[in-house]
Design an enzyme around this catalytic site. Sequence first.
Site, short mmCIF file in Angstrom:
data_model
loop_
_atom_site.label_atom_id
_atom_site.label_comp_id
_atom_site.label_asym_id
_atom_site.label_seq_id
_atom_site.Cartn_x
_atom_site.Cartn_y
_atom_site.Cartn_z
N SER A 22 0.82 -1.21 0.00
CA SER A 22 0.00 0.00 0.00
C SER A 22 0.86 1.26 0.00
O SER A 22 0.34 2.38 0.13
CB SER A 22 -0.91 0.01 1.23
OG SER A 22 -0.15 -0.15 2.41
N HIS A 154 -39.23 21.46 -15.91
CA HIS A 154 -39.07 20.66 -17.14
C HIS A 154 -38.27 21.43 -18.21
O HIS A 154 -38.46 21.21 -19.40
CB HIS A 154 -40.42 20.25 -17.74
CG HIS A 154 -41.38 19.68 -16.74
ND1 HIS A 154 -41.46 18.34 -16.47
CD2 HIS A 154 -42.28 20.28 -15.93
CE1 HIS A 154 -42.38 18.13 -15.55
NE2 HIS A 154 -42.89 19.29 -15.19
N SER A 275 -12.13 26.98 -29.92
CA SER A 275 -11.99 25.80 -30.78
C SER A 275 -10.74 25.94 -31.64
O SER A 275 -10.33 27.05 -31.98
CB SER A 275 -13.23 25.71 -31.66
OG SER A 275 -12.95 24.99 -32.83
N LYS A 281 -15.63 30.45 -31.41
CA LYS A 281 -16.18 29.72 -30.27
C LYS A 281 -15.72 30.20 -28.91
O LYS A 281 -14.56 30.52 -28.70
CB LYS A 281 -15.81 28.23 -30.39
CG LYS A 281 -16.47 27.54 -31.57
CD LYS A 281 -17.88 27.13 -31.26
CE LYS A 281 -17.84 25.83 -30.49
NZ LYS A 281 -19.16 25.34 -30.17
N ASN A 283 -16.26 28.23 -25.44
CA ASN A 283 -16.83 26.99 -24.90
C ASN A 283 -16.70 26.90 -23.38
O ASN A 283 -15.64 27.24 -22.84
CB ASN A 283 -16.12 25.78 -25.51
CG ASN A 283 -16.38 25.66 -27.00
OD1 ASN A 283 -17.44 26.05 -27.49
ND2 ASN A 283 -15.41 25.13 -27.72
N GLU A 288 -17.98 21.80 -18.12
CA GLU A 288 -18.20 20.44 -18.63
C GLU A 288 -17.34 19.43 -17.89
O GLU A 288 -17.79 18.32 -17.55
CB GLU A 288 -17.90 20.39 -20.14
CG GLU A 288 -18.94 21.15 -20.96
CD GLU A 288 -18.51 21.34 -22.41
OE1 GLU A 288 -19.38 21.25 -23.28
OE2 GLU A 288 -17.32 21.61 -22.66
N GLN A 320 -7.58 -2.42 2.40
CA GLN A 320 -6.50 -1.59 1.87
C GLN A 320 -6.88 -0.97 0.52
O GLN A 320 -6.49 0.15 0.21
CB GLN A 320 -5.25 -2.46 1.73
CG GLN A 320 -4.05 -1.74 1.17
CD GLN A 320 -2.83 -2.64 1.16
OE1 GLN A 320 -2.35 -3.03 2.21
NE2 GLN A 320 -2.33 -2.96 -0.01
N1 ARG Z 1 -1.50 -1.56 4.55
C1 ARG Z 1 -2.59 -2.04 5.32
C2 ARG Z 1 -3.87 -1.28 4.96
O1 ARG Z 1 -3.81 -0.27 4.32
C3 ARG Z 1 -2.29 -1.85 6.78
C4 ARG Z 1 -2.80 -2.94 7.65
C5 ARG Z 1 -2.16 -4.23 7.32
N2 ARG Z 1 -2.56 -5.22 8.25
C6 ARG Z 1 -2.29 -6.50 8.02
N3 ARG Z 1 -2.66 -7.33 8.91
N4 ARG Z 1 -1.67 -6.89 6.94
O2 ARG Z 1 -4.94 -1.71 5.29
#
Ligand code: ARG
Length: 469
Positions: A22, A154, A275, A281, A283, A288, A320
């Site tokens: 992560s 409407h 454009s 133009k 725009n 958008e 995660q």
């Molecule tokens: N990187 C993990 C998360 O974002 C942290 C917790 C990880 N816990 C584990 N038991 N592997 O959720």
Amino acid sequence: MDLRSGRLKGKMEKEVADFTSSLGFDVRIFQADIRCNQAHTTMLMEQEIIPLEIGKKILKALKELEKEGIEALKLDSAVEDIHMAVENYVTSKIGPDAGFMHTAKSRNDQVATDLKIALKEEINSIKKDLLLFIQIIIQMAEKYVDTVMVGYTHLQHAQPTTFAHHLLSHAQALKRDYERIHDSYNRMDFCPLGSAALTTTSFPINRERTAELLGFKGPMENSIDGVSSRDFIAETVFALTMLGTTLSKISEELIIWSSYEFQMVELGDEFSSTSSIMPQKKNPDVAEIVRAKTALLNGELVTILTIIKSLPQSYNRDLQEVTPHLWKATDTLHSTLNITREMLASAEFNGVRGEELARANFSAATELADLMVREGKLPFRTAHQIVGRAVSIALDKGMRAEDMDAQFLDEISQEISGNPLKIDEKIVNKALDPVEIIKSRKVVGGPAPDIVKDSIKDLKKFVDESISS
Ligand code: ARG
């Protein structure tokens, strides 16, 4: 210290480590993770769970990391996540005693705590910017209290109103969006730390103390809930998505209103594009993009809900995968919010066109029917029928609303109800005048300038109180 070397034999292949790490989005919880470790270590020392001297060394190393910043960490996917990277840093500074830091703590309660700390900060910043948005609308509304436009249902001409009244309808939606975000903040303001892996610990930790040190109202009540739940993320992202919806609706209107057909609004050039082939133009690209960004928000929300919907209780690594969608949602919403605010502030409303449209297409019809109820003592349904017929005939004859006079209406009334209306010409004229109609709608929430001024006052009070709270 290699986390895996105790239980596991083989190393993780780099490809697998990259897949499960992560670290890429843990950057967002780096500061929060240091604070979390500081609070936990402080509490462990106070409770005499770890030796004071070791605790001090840990806190010193954490302070150093705070100063050096995330660059001081070794962010290799083999270390899995920010919690391990921080622990490794402390170990590199003070040796194996760093391991005391993880007493009575799990990455499960830590990540939930970190996420709440970081999200609370983000919410506070969004709330501030949202109040600025409401202030911009208030300023615009003050300028346009008497500026007539036609209100639509409407997307067809319905009844006269003012641009201020219309703008304030968005401000009220934004106010509710603010309150929703504020509510989700308050609901999440309880600390998971001390839940440990899922059932707390036998060490005599003080969860109230860590909650207090980290600025929470108190600890979360149940430790399994503490590590399992991400409803605080889903709820916040919903609140942000709802806000995005308000912004998208505002943008949609600016797009339509700035078209040649409407000519009601002129957007600032700095919020417009041209454009590459059509030199004439102008725009509304920014509006958008806002409209499309809201679709991204919807997507983040559904993704988050789908990840959490069938997880068994307590921590699962699936959680995660929620995190990057949270940050995508906050980032998308935050930039969309600020850009939409500035774009709206750049818009000039065309009051002449507004009034022209309000007079053009029988938007006075309801008031005319009301007049027949009031002055002619007719049931509303009969009046509705007479005016409907009057409009139909007028359209056939190419007449405008202001061409209808008392005699014209009398003839139609005679035909439908068997009696003429005998309403004074002056009163008929008044009922056909958008300015008079607006003035007469003095009911709470209506467009009469005095009422709109009251509602501006209330909104200002809300903003002031929210800023100082
Ligand atoms: N990187 C993990 C998360 O974002 C942290 C917790 C990880 N816990 C584990 N038991 N592997 O959720």
